[in-house]
Scaffold this active site. Structure first.
Site, short mmCIF file in Angstrom:
data_model
loop_
_atom_site.label_atom_id
_atom_site.label_comp_id
_atom_site.label_asym_id
_atom_site.label_seq_id
_atom_site.Cartn_x
_atom_site.Cartn_y
_atom_site.Cartn_z
CE LYS A 143 -4.10 -2.11 1.99
NZ LYS A 143 -4.80 -2.25 3.09
CE LYS A 176 -6.20 -8.54 -0.73
NZ LYS A 176 -6.15 -7.99 0.41
CE LYS A 223 -16.32 -1.70 -2.90
NZ LYS A 223 -17.64 -2.03 -2.50
P1 TYM Z 1 -10.69 -6.11 5.94
O1 TYM Z 1 -11.76 -5.45 6.20
O2 TYM Z 1 -9.93 -5.86 4.82
O3 TYM Z 1 -11.11 -7.71 5.41
C1 TYM Z 1 -11.97 -8.58 6.19
C2 TYM Z 1 -11.80 -9.89 6.03
O4 TYM Z 1 -12.14 -10.26 4.73
C3 TYM Z 1 -11.05 -11.27 4.30
N1 TYM Z 1 -10.95 -10.76 2.83
C4 TYM Z 1 -10.73 -12.05 2.06
N2 TYM Z 1 -10.81 -13.36 2.20
C5 TYM Z 1 -10.98 -13.96 0.81
N3 TYM Z 1 -10.64 -13.44 -0.36
C6 TYM Z 1 -10.62 -12.11 -0.40
N4 TYM Z 1 -10.57 -11.65 -1.75
C7 TYM Z 1 -10.64 -11.25 0.53
N5 TYM Z 1 -10.72 -10.10 0.84
C8 TYM Z 1 -10.74 -9.92 2.43
C9 TYM Z 1 -9.88 -10.69 5.05
O5 TYM Z 1 -8.79 -11.62 4.93
C10 TYM Z 1 -10.48 -10.45 6.44
O6 TYM Z 1 -10.39 -11.58 7.25
N6 TYM Z 1 -6.79 -6.39 8.84
C11 TYM Z 1 -8.12 -6.99 8.86
C12 TYM Z 1 -9.10 -6.26 9.95
C13 TYM Z 1 -8.68 -6.61 11.25
C14 TYM Z 1 -8.67 -7.81 12.02
C15 TYM Z 1 -8.50 -7.47 13.52
C16 TYM Z 1 -9.11 -9.11 11.77
C17 TYM Z 1 -8.42 -5.60 12.15
N7 TYM Z 1 -8.24 -6.21 13.55
C18 TYM Z 1 -8.58 -8.40 14.17
C19 TYM Z 1 -8.92 -10.05 12.62
C20 TYM Z 1 -8.54 -9.74 13.90
C21 TYM Z 1 -8.71 -6.79 7.28
O7 TYM Z 1 -7.92 -6.72 6.54
O8 TYM Z 1 -9.81 -6.80 7.33
#
Ligand code: TYM
Length: 340
Positions: A120, A203, A206
């Site tokens: 990023k 992957k 958005k």
């Molecule tokens: P976020 O909001 O970007 O994504 C939320 C969850 O969706 C999963 N994900 C996917 N899984 C499969 N294929 C995809 N294309 C795909 N895109 C997104 C992500 O792996 C995630 O599980 N950093 C975290 C947010 C967070 C968090 C935490 C997670 C903050 N604190 C504590 C677990 C525990 C995240 O990227 O969210």
């Protein structure tokens, strides 16, 4: 039931960012579907991580709307606030407080090696990269360690962040005495990485695509049908699962299999002798049928914000009780004098 040796349910924690008006199919199949499956047999805490979302510039009214829309979608997808603790990260101040402690234990080089940060920040350039993006994984570690979580259901892209969380928890425990449970990632093979329909080697996300290959849960059936029917397919004619040579077909098969509950073998069988056109039509139908009640329910929930706020207040109180206890133990272990 996932019980520990002492008969207590295992603790689960996960979070999701309210960065858009709609979650996408990758979020659901990679993470939220597992959240729903784990909520009854475990002591589950799920949060909408609005503080993490501040790393992306958003207008205040947008953030408010998206946070509530996220909560509504999570409930519509099957989270039951009676079974799990559903809350907003910023409602529990201990998240920031523990994050600071963990920041003081994280090496600069260690944080610099986080691949999501590298990707990023490279895209944005250093002047447009905020420090919050750099410390993002440390706040995430605090989210997890505060709840003494055993399992963290996430998609594949979060593996490195969970590894950092484990390292920080272990480091703290060995320096200051046993304080944190060391969590494991709960990353299922199927669905852990749903790919973009237009670029099936990347992957679904958005932030990194035009949107044409992203299935948004809240979009209309017409839009989603069109996106699936225009999905990039591969050379050949067979509907077979082969991630290397047929990434487009394999991605659609993964989606079909996850939403129908049929394994990949049975899913392939459904399309023996059929062409790509029929196959994409069938995948579109499954996705649309699955999402219709979710979209309706989320829209219905959003009509009553007071009800959502009431649920979130209860969630925050339950979360705060657990988080405050861990924070107190952490401060004691560090030698910070309590206020008395
Ligand atoms: P976020 O909001 O970007 O994504 C939320 C969850 O969706 C999963 N994900 C996917 N899984 C499969 N294929 C995809 N294309 C795909 N895109 C997104 C992500 O792996 C995630 O599980 N950093 C975290 C947010 C967070 C968090 C935490 C997670 C903050 N604190 C504590 C677990 C525990 C995240 O990227 O969210």
């Amino acid at each position: 039931m996932a019980l520990m040796n002492n008969g207590v349910k295992e603790r689960v924690l996960s979070g999701i960012q309210p960065t858009h008006d709609s979650f996408h199919l990758g979020n659901y199949l990679g993470a939220i579907k597992q959240w729903v499956d784990l909520q009854s047999s475990n002591d589950a805490f799920y949060c909408v991580v609005d503080l993490h979302a501040l790393t992306i510039e958003t207008k205040p009214e947008e953030l408010k709307r998206r946070t509530l829309a996220s909560v509504a979608q999570l409930i519509a997808l099957g989270l039951d606030p009676e079974k799990c603790t559903l809350f907003i990260q910023s409602h529990v101040p201990a998240h920031n407080q523990l994050a600071w402690v963990l920041e003081c234990l994280t090496g600069f080089g260690e944080a610099s090696r986080m691949t999501q940060f590298k990707d990023k920040s490279q895209k944005a350039g250093s002047d447009r990269t905020v420090v919050g993006l750099f410390t993002y994984p440390i706040l995430q570690a605090a989210d997890i360690l505060l709840y003494q979580a055993n399992k963290v259901p996430v998609g594949e892209d979060q593996r490195q962040h969970i590894e950092l969380t484990r390292d920080l928890g272990q480091r703290f425990n060995s320096k200051f005495g046993e304080t944190f449970t060391i969590p494991e990632g709960y990353i299922l093979k199927a669905g852990a990485k749903i790919n973009d329909l237009q670029d099936p080697t990347a992957k679904m996300s958005k932030s990194s695509s035009s949107g044409a290959g992203v299935i948004e849960l809240m979009d209309s059936p017409e839009i989603n049908t069109k996106k699936i029917k225009s999905a990039v397919t591969d050379t050949g004619r067979e509907i077979t699962f082969d991630e290397k040579d047929k990434p487009g077909i394999s991605n659609l098969l993964t989606i079909y299999s996850a939403l129908t509950g049929k394994d990949i073998g049975a899913s392939q069988k459904d399309f023996e002798g059929k062409g790509y056109g029929d196959f994409k039509g069938a995948v579109a139908e499954v996705v649309i049928d699955y999402l219709k009640p979710v979209r309706d329910k989320a829209n219905e929930l959003l009509q009553d914000e007071a009800h959502l706020n009431k649920l979130l207040k209860i969630g925050a109180e339950k979360a705060d009780a657990v988080a405050s206890k861990t924070l107190k133990d952490t401060y004691n272990a560090l030698g910070l004098i309590s206020r008395g």
